[in-house]
Design a protein around this motif. Structure first.
Motif, mmCIF file in Angstrom:
data_model
loop_
_atom_site.group_PDB
_atom_site.id
_atom_site.type_symbol
_atom_site.label_atom_id
_atom_site.label_comp_id
_atom_site.label_asym_id
_atom_site.label_seq_id
_atom_site.Cartn_x
_atom_site.Cartn_y
_atom_site.Cartn_z
ATOM 1 N N THR A 172 -0.541 -3.949 7.711
ATOM 2 C CA THR A 172 -1.316 -3.548 6.544
ATOM 3 C C THR A 172 -2.193 -2.351 6.881
ATOM 4 O O THR A 172 -2.351 -1.979 8.046
ATOM 5 N N GLU A 199 0.825 -1.201 0.000
ATOM 6 C CA GLU A 199 0.000 0.000 0.000
ATOM 7 C C GLU A 199 0.864 1.259 0.000
ATOM 8 O O GLU A 199 1.896 1.314 0.675
ATOM 9 N N ASP A 204 -8.000 -6.827 2.694
ATOM 10 C CA ASP A 204 -8.120 -6.191 1.385
ATOM 11 C C ASP A 204 -9.143 -6.925 0.525
ATOM 12 O O ASP A 204 -9.264 -8.164 0.588
ATOM 13 N N TYR A 242 -2.232 0.000 -4.503
ATOM 14 C CA TYR A 242 -0.937 -0.672 -4.481
ATOM 15 C C TYR A 242 -0.011 0.025 -5.475
ATOM 16 O O TYR A 242 -0.440 0.426 -6.567
ATOM 17 N N THR A 251 1.652 4.527 1.349
ATOM 18 C CA THR A 251 1.354 5.252 2.579
ATOM 19 C C THR A 251 2.405 6.332 2.809
ATOM 20 O O THR A 251 3.540 6.235 2.335
ATOM 21 N N SER A 302 -7.743 2.598 -1.231
ATOM 22 C CA SER A 302 -6.300 2.830 -1.256
ATOM 23 C C SER A 302 -5.749 2.194 -2.533
ATOM 24 O O SER A 302 -6.533 1.748 -3.390
#
Length: 487
Positions: A150, A102, A188, A214, A104, A212
């Motif tokens: 995660t 992810e 997810d 990847y 972030t 969100s």
């Protein structure tokens, strides 16, 4: 001589130069693009083929094969544990991380990201027929499983009223949900669609939560590689190859239409995490749990160890065989496997233990085998004449054991038994694999959140040292007393 010194300096500095150069230059030179992933994360990302376990498959395998063809290089998969993927990238063990990573803000402090290659949301899963959980608010006051390190874990931990149970892989998480050890799970969307949707005992409930993306993680010092990855992803989006991969894996969702509007630099992270020192109270709290597990496990090991020792030395033929067999089997198999069997294996026989009980039992049953051998050697170290003298005074075998032999053997037994206790303190780190949130587990959670592995690692090591050093001093003092008595 001067030329030799210059050549030596060049050779010494060349690794540093190579380490700091853009990874794309290395990829061009070798014709290989090394990418990190973890098969423990399971389907549909990167996982062993059930028909041929030696073959690794997944939508990210297909994605990186296509990326390699577009770049004109050969993709090479480098496996590692999920929580170590970013540190592996920073060490130079690979050129990029592509494994459901992810994007972030916290990760963007230590690595760069490509543009997103997949958009996803979080999905709540419950047991079939359980319709209580339709939103995040419904999870309050319940035990909820998720994957460690995660976005889903961070979302759950943002509400202190939710009891969060992190797992290393989705298989164990959904298994515990089926068994009733969890009330719900939050993972997810691709994971929930792959594992939970086909499971007749589970059901995905409520609307997808949040959104969100990847992205491919790349080192901070490799802007050329990042640019190449962005260009490739854009090309795959435009020519429809990315959509074809997702449809082949049943991962195409309406959210993926946003991929066509991507431009470089659109990857957005979530808000910053708290500083690493804010996790110190959590580490201290988990150290307390480690002490509790260690003390209870050692108490069980001492009791069972003595019974095994007694049965091996003084029991009948059957008791000796059983006790010796137990000791050899336990000492000859890994503690990790024993914990897995207790927690995940016994439910197949209708026996279900919670994680804390399984941890104490696993550690206690394992260390009992070692304690038994320590007690046996201690009892046998007492001269046989002591036992004969006791029997000549009319004592029974049990009386001579408790009143004559055992008090003398204790001096021999205590030092190595104390060392066993110290080792048990450190071995409690293994119980994190059955979801017990002890000290090492807390360190892993904090380090993968802040990426301050060194600082938090030193604090964790200091806590382990503070717990074990007093026992070391006590063991040393016992050794000195024993030596003084013998001499």
């Amino acid at each position: 001589m001067r030329k030799r010194l210059l050549a030596l300096l060049f050779l010494l500095s060349s690794p540093l130069l190579a380490q700091s150069q853009d990874h794309w230059l290395t990829v061009q030179q070798t014709g290989v693009l090394r990418w990190c992933a973890d098969t423990a994360g399971g389907a549909p990302y990167v996982f062993p083929d059930a028909k041929d376990p030696k073959t690794i498959i997944g939508f990210e395998i297909d994605l990186m094969d296509t990326v390699g063809k577009d770049l004109g290089v050969r993709p090479k998969l480098v496996l590692g544990p999920w929580e170590e993927l970013v540190p592996m990238l920073r060490r130079g063990d690979c050129d990029t991380v592509v494994n459901g990573l992810e994007i972030t803000a916290e990760r963007e402090k230590v690595i760069d990201f490509s543009i997103p290659y997949y958009y996803f949301s979080e999905q709540i899963t419950a047991r079939k027929g359980d319709n209580r959980f339709q939103s995040l608010e419904d999870l309050r006051g319940h035990r909820v499983g998720t994957l460690a390190a995660t976005l889903a874990e961070d979302i759950l931990k943002s509400d202190p009223r939710v009891t969060v149970v992190p797992y290393p892989s989705p298989v164990e998480c959904y298994r515990d949900l089926e068994l009733g050890r969890l009330d719900a799970a939050l993972l997810d969307g691709p994971i929930a669609a792959w594992y939970a949707a086909p499971n007749p005992n589970l059901s995905n409930t409520g609307e997808p939560i949040g959104e969100s993306s990847y992205g491919a993680g790349v080192p901070k010092d490799s802007p050329m590689l990042r640019r190449k990855m962005n260009e490739t992803f854009k090309h795959l989006i435009q020519n429809g190859q990315l959509e074809a991969i997702y449809k082949r894996w049943n991962l195409w969702t309406p959210a993926q239409k946003k991929l066509s509007a991507l431009t470089e630099g659109e990857a957005e992270g979530r808000q910053n995490q708290k500083p690493w020192w804010k996790f110190i109270p959590l580490l201290i709290q988990r150290a307390g749990l480690t002490i509790v597990i260690s003390c209870l496990s050692m108490a069980l090991a001492v009791l069972l160890g003595f019974l095994l020792c007694y049965g091996k030395l003084y029991g009948g033929r059957v008791a000796q065989i059983l006790c010796s067999g137990y000791i050899e089997v336990i000492r000859g198999t890994p503690l990790l496997i024993q914990l897995y069997l207790l927690y995940y294996g016994l439910p197949n026989l209708g026996i279900q233990l919670n994680s804390f009980v399984a941890a104490v039992l696993g550690m206690g049953l394992n260390y009992a085998a070692y304690e038994a051998e320590i007690y046996r050697s201690g009892l046998l170290s007492v001269p046989r004449g002591q036992s004969d003298a006791a029997r000549s005074l009319g004592m029974t075998r049990h009386q001579s054991l408790w009143l004559i032999i055992l008090p003398q053997a204790v001096r021999t037994i205590l030092p190595p038994s104390t060392n066993d206790f110290i080792a048990l303190f450190k071995d409690t780190s293994l119980v994190s694999i059955i979801t017990v949130a002890e000290l090492t587990k807390a360190y892993g959670e904090a380090a993968t959140t802040t990426y301050r592995f060194l600082e938090l690692g030193l604090v964790t090591a200091a806590l382990y040292f503070a717990m074990s050093y007093p026992l070391s001093l006590w063991s040393r003092s016992l050794e000195k007393k024993r030596h003084a008595i013998l001499h």
